[in-house]
Design an enzyme around this catalytic site. Structure first.
Site, short mmCIF file in Angstrom:
data_model
loop_
_atom_site.label_atom_id
_atom_site.label_comp_id
_atom_site.label_asym_id
_atom_site.label_seq_id
_atom_site.Cartn_x
_atom_site.Cartn_y
_atom_site.Cartn_z
N GLU A 147 23.63 0.83 -12.70
CA GLU A 147 24.84 0.33 -13.87
C GLU A 147 26.34 0.98 -13.94
O GLU A 147 27.37 0.73 -13.98
CB GLU A 147 24.25 2.15 -14.71
CG GLU A 147 23.07 1.45 -15.53
CD GLU A 147 23.31 -0.03 -16.80
OE1 GLU A 147 24.00 0.24 -16.77
OE2 GLU A 147 22.43 -0.14 -17.11
N TYR B 251 29.25 5.39 -21.39
CA TYR B 251 28.43 4.31 -21.54
C TYR B 251 27.53 4.36 -20.30
O TYR B 251 26.17 3.90 -20.90
CB TYR B 251 29.06 2.93 -21.20
CG TYR B 251 28.26 1.29 -20.44
CD1 TYR B 251 27.58 1.31 -21.68
CD2 TYR B 251 27.65 1.96 -19.07
CE1 TYR B 251 25.78 -0.01 -21.29
CE2 TYR B 251 26.45 0.74 -18.46
CZ TYR B 251 26.14 -0.05 -19.62
OH TYR B 251 24.57 -0.40 -19.52
N ASP C 119 28.54 -0.57 -24.81
CA ASP C 119 29.63 -1.42 -23.85
C ASP C 119 29.88 -2.62 -24.12
O ASP C 119 29.83 -2.74 -25.57
CB ASP C 119 29.04 -2.40 -22.68
CG ASP C 119 27.99 -2.88 -23.03
OD1 ASP C 119 27.68 -3.43 -23.98
OD2 ASP C 119 27.80 -3.83 -22.25
#
Length: 352
Positions: free
Chosen positions: A37, A120, A138
């Site tokens: 991520e 996020y 996002d």
DNA sequence: AAACCGGGGTA
DNA sequence: TACCCAGGTTT
């Protein structure tokens, strides 16, 4: 945003059939999800692939990451961009070792306290790795929600992001929040494409998409225009001595922080070699290069310099070919000068 | 709220 | 060219 209520079931069915096979999905441990991520922040899936695999081979767990040498870490990140991500990753690994004994916390709020983890990323790790029902909002998700709900709010505004996050919180399936969040992003990345080019005939939400129904696909999402870039003319000094080239480390803060570079200055600066205490035995102009950052544009011209001695300013180093490839992380901004450097390392007699 | 922070794919 | 990308931090 009534339309969103109809989304979860067809979206999850679509995702089940269309999910891409990605390295970090095969074994979604908290560490794997976390690292992937961070790498995926403002970075396309295709660009991350190779970096992720190499990263995991070298740093397979939190303990290894917390203990890695800075130069090794930056070399693993070289070319991926946004280098503060790598520094924050190591910093957060230290936080995880100290506070949680090496295991990422199964809590959105605690994840949010880690360096480099914002709303996020905390949502993505919490939902994908721990099954916690929180949204991960996002750029893809903002675009998908704006179109399906027909929301004309500016998605660059925190207020709009907050409103859409709250709407998603109400519809996220508690049984499979990770799949739902990934499905939203997958839809945005592969079907609900930006720049008015979506593949609506392949979209599981086409039947209830407000933007499609109202023929506003090309108007959504609404996004405020960005500021223009400034241009900098720079001279890049490729300084050679006995088969080696001079490198210096950039400052620890700011653009390309902590990376290595060929010494360069604004083109208007003159007598810079003298200021550096470097005496040229020969020099000539080399080729040009251009590099576009988000907010700056560098127009560079190479200056090929043969140094009389091996004295360099404090903190600078002489690098040979192998060191350049294996040890020093040099950003892609200087990529266009690699052929000139190779030539300079191979034989300096061409400089006259 | 606005600025800063990379690099590359795509229309 | 312009836009945008599995955003976060700093000012």
């Amino acid at each position: 945003m009534r339309e969103l209520e109809q989304l979860p079931i067809p979206l999850l069915a679509w995702y089940h059939e269309n999910a891409r096979v990605l390295p970090w999905r095969s074994d979604p441990t908290p560490y794997h999800v976390w690292v992937s991520e961070i790498m995926l922040q403002q970075t396309r899936v295709a660009a991350v692939m190779g970096y992720y695999s190499r990263f995991m081979e070298t740093l397979p767990d939190v303990a290894a990451l917390a203990a890695v040498e800075d130069d090794v870490l930056m070399k693993l990140w070289q070319g991926l961009g946004y280098y503060s991500r790598a520094r924050n990753l190591k910093k957060a690994a230290g936080q995880v070792m100290e506070r949680y004994g090496g295991a990422l916390p199964a809590s959105y709020e605690e994840l949010l306290t880690l360096a480099g983890v914002g709303e996020y990323t905390a949502g993505a790790i919490a939902s994908i790795a721990f099954g916690i029902p929180v949204p991960a909002v996002d750029g893809n998700v903002l675009r998908v929600v704006a179109r399906i709900a027909g929301d004309e709010g500016d998605i660059t505004l925190p207020a709009t992001k907050k409103r859409m996050g709250q709407a998603l919180q109400e519809i996220i399936p508690t049984a499979m929040p990770g799949a739902f969040n990934q499905a939203m992003m997958e839809l945005g990345a592969t079907v609900c494409l930006p720049n008015g080019a979506p593949l609506c005939d392949k979209c599981p939400a086409a039947g209830f998409c407000a933007a499609l129904a109202q023929d506003k696909i090309d108007l959504l999402p609404v996004k405020a225009p960005k500021k223009a870039r400034r241009v900098e003319e720079r001279t890049v000094y490729l300084i050679f001595h006995e088969g080696r080239v001079a490198l210096r480390r950039r400052p620890e803060k700011g653009l390309l922080a902590g990376l290595w570079e060929y010494p360069n200055e604004l083109a208007e600066k003159t007598d810079i070699l003298e200021q550096w205490g470097i005496i040229p035995t020969s020099q000539r102009w080399g080729g040009t290069g251009k590099h576009i950052f988000t907010h700056i544009e560098w127009h560079m011209t190479a200056r090929m310099v043969q140094a009389a001695g091996d004295t360099l300013p404090p903190g600078w180093v002489w690098a040979d070919g192998p060191a350049l490839r294996q040890t020093y992380a040099v950003p892609n901004a200087f990529q266009s000068f690699v052929p000139l450097v190779e030539a300079g390392l191979a034989g300096a007699e061409t400089l006259t």
